[in-house]
Motif scaffolding. Structure first.
Motif, PDB file in Angstrom:
ATOM      1  N   VAL A   7     -10.782  -5.570   6.526  1.00  0.00           N
ATOM      2  CA  VAL A   7      -9.841  -4.461   6.638  1.00  0.00           C
ATOM      3  C   VAL A   7      -8.514  -4.942   6.071  1.00  0.00           C
ATOM      4  O   VAL A   7      -7.988  -5.969   6.486  1.00  0.00           O
ATOM      5  N   ILE A   8      -7.970  -4.178   5.109  1.00  0.00           N
ATOM      6  CA  ILE A   8      -6.696  -4.512   4.478  1.00  0.00           C
ATOM      7  C   ILE A   8      -5.725  -3.381   4.771  1.00  0.00           C
ATOM      8  O   ILE A   8      -5.981  -2.231   4.415  1.00  0.00           O
ATOM      9  N   ASP A   9      -4.607  -3.690   5.424  1.00  0.00           N
ATOM     10  CA  ASP A   9      -3.612  -2.678   5.773  1.00  0.00           C
ATOM     11  C   ASP A   9      -2.466  -2.731   4.764  1.00  0.00           C
ATOM     12  O   ASP A   9      -1.684  -3.665   4.751  1.00  0.00           O
ATOM     13  N   LEU A  10      -2.402  -1.711   3.910  1.00  0.00           N
ATOM     14  CA  LEU A  10      -1.336  -1.615   2.910  1.00  0.00           C
ATOM     15  C   LEU A  10      -0.298  -0.569   3.288  1.00  0.00           C
ATOM     16  O   LEU A  10       0.550  -0.216   2.479  1.00  0.00           O
ATOM     17  N   SER A  11      -0.348  -0.079   4.516  1.00  0.00           N
ATOM     18  CA  SER A  11       0.539   1.013   4.922  1.00  0.00           C
ATOM     19  C   SER A  11       2.016   0.630   4.870  1.00  0.00           C
ATOM     20  O   SER A  11       2.866   1.489   4.729  1.00  0.00           O
ATOM     21  N   MET A  12       2.339  -0.634   4.961  1.00  0.00           N
ATOM     22  CA  MET A  12       3.736  -1.073   4.940  1.00  0.00           C
ATOM     23  C   MET A  12       4.040  -1.928   3.715  1.00  0.00           C
ATOM     24  O   MET A  12       4.995  -2.695   3.701  1.00  0.00           O
ATOM     25  N   LEU A  14       3.496  -2.430  -0.926  1.00  0.00           N
ATOM     26  CA  LEU A  14       3.279  -1.785  -2.217  1.00  0.00           C
ATOM     27  C   LEU A  14       1.783  -1.665  -2.484  1.00  0.00           C
ATOM     28  O   LEU A  14       0.987  -2.456  -1.973  1.00  0.00           O
ATOM     29  N   PRO A  15       1.374  -0.690  -3.318  1.00  0.00           N
ATOM     30  CA  PRO A  15      -0.048  -0.559  -3.656  1.00  0.00           C
ATOM     31  C   PRO A  15      -0.593  -1.829  -4.321  1.00  0.00           C
ATOM     32  O   PRO A  15       0.132  -2.556  -4.988  1.00  0.00           O
ATOM     33  N   LEU A  16      -1.865  -2.080  -4.127  1.00  0.00           N
ATOM     34  CA  LEU A  16      -2.517  -3.276  -4.652  1.00  0.00           C
ATOM     35  C   LEU A  16      -3.627  -2.846  -5.602  1.00  0.00           C
ATOM     36  O   LEU A  16      -4.568  -2.165  -5.204  1.00  0.00           O
ATOM     37  N   ASP A  17      -3.533  -3.224  -6.878  1.00  0.00           N
ATOM     38  CA  ASP A  17      -4.538  -2.868  -7.878  1.00  0.00           C
ATOM     39  C   ASP A  17      -5.793  -3.722  -7.740  1.00  0.00           C
ATOM     40  O   ASP A  17      -5.757  -4.834  -7.215  1.00  0.00           O
ATOM     41  N   LEU A  18      -6.901  -3.194  -8.240  1.00  0.00           N
ATOM     42  CA  LEU A  18      -8.180  -3.893  -8.362  1.00  0.00           C
ATOM     43  C   LEU A  18      -8.805  -4.340  -7.036  1.00  0.00           C
ATOM     44  O   LEU A  18      -9.603  -5.272  -7.016  1.00  0.00           O
ATOM     45  N   LYS A  29     -12.381  -1.887   3.987  1.00  0.00           N
ATOM     46  CA  LYS A  29     -11.619  -0.685   4.336  1.00  0.00           C
ATOM     47  C   LYS A  29     -10.154  -0.933   4.008  1.00  0.00           C
ATOM     48  O   LYS A  29      -9.583  -1.923   4.455  1.00  0.00           O
ATOM     49  N   ILE A  30      -9.570  -0.015   3.239  1.00  0.00           N
ATOM     50  CA  ILE A  30      -8.166  -0.118   2.860  1.00  0.00           C
ATOM     51  C   ILE A  30      -7.393   0.964   3.611  1.00  0.00           C
ATOM     52  O   ILE A  30      -7.685   2.154   3.462  1.00  0.00           O
ATOM     53  N   ILE A  31      -6.402   0.561   4.395  1.00  0.00           N
ATOM     54  CA  ILE A  31      -5.541   1.496   5.106  1.00  0.00           C
ATOM     55  C   ILE A  31      -4.261   1.632   4.301  1.00  0.00           C
ATOM     56  O   ILE A  31      -3.648   0.636   3.936  1.00  0.00           O
ATOM     57  N   GLY A  32      -3.882   2.864   4.014  1.00  0.00           N
ATOM     58  CA  GLY A  32      -2.682   3.100   3.218  1.00  0.00           C
ATOM     59  C   GLY A  32      -3.024   3.419   1.774  1.00  0.00           C
ATOM     60  O   GLY A  32      -4.150   3.758   1.438  1.00  0.00           O
TER      61      GLY A  32
END
Length: 167
Positions: A7-12, A14-18, A29-32
């Motif tokens: 699980v990767i939380d990107l809600s706080m 910058l977006p992460l490519d690839l 699972k990507i959150i955000g």
């Protein structure tokens, strides 16, 4: 057997490519908001993401990929697997698709442009659906604005089978 789940939380952040590039197994699972090219060339496993920039599932070969909102060219040149967009897929979803199955709630214009094969289920399609597509592509659609020029795909208009709807 060990169940692989990330699980990767990107809600706080910058977006992460690839994210999920060449994923072969496990569950991610990507959150955000993820960046561009999420799930590129994945061949197995399961990837779930809240929202994505452009090019979700680019050159996807297998596995299952689900997103709620996607920018343009989702599942471009897809060869296999199952793709789901639960809310909105931007322009040219399924562009150049060669195989696999797509389940799209609503699309922008030119969905399945230049697609040559596969199966697509769409609740509401924008204009120019299936433009320049080939006869080995089948599209089931509940509502569409119009068919694109030189569309050779088989288009079936009517209610989608209940088993093909995911929410």
């Amino acid at each position: 057997a060990l169940k692989q789940e990330i699980v990767i939380d990107l809600s706080m952040s910058l977006p992460l490519d690839l994210v999920g590039y060449r994923l072969q197994k496990g569950f991610v699972k990507i959150i955000g908001n993820a960046g561009n090219y999420v799930g590129r060339e994945m061949s197995g496993g399961k990837l779930q993401v809240d929202s994505v920039g452009d090019h979700l599932g680019n050159r996807m070969k297998g596995g299952e990929l689900t997103s709620y909102v996607v920018g343009d060219r989702a599942f471009q040149n897809m060869e296999g697997g199952e793709g789901y967009v639960l809310n909105f897929a931007g322009d040219r979803a399924g562009f150049g698709m060669k195989g696999g199955t797509l389940h799209l709630n609503k699309t922008g214009q030119r969905a399945c442009n230049r697609a040559v094969g596969g199966m697509v289920y769409i609740r509401k399609a924008g204009n120019r659906l299936g433009e320049n597509s080939e006869k080995d592509l089948t599209i089931f659609v509940e509502e569409m604005e119009n068919k694109g020029s030189q569309c050779k795909a088989k288009i079936v208009v009517g209610p989608l089978p209940e088993k093909e709807v995911k929410s």
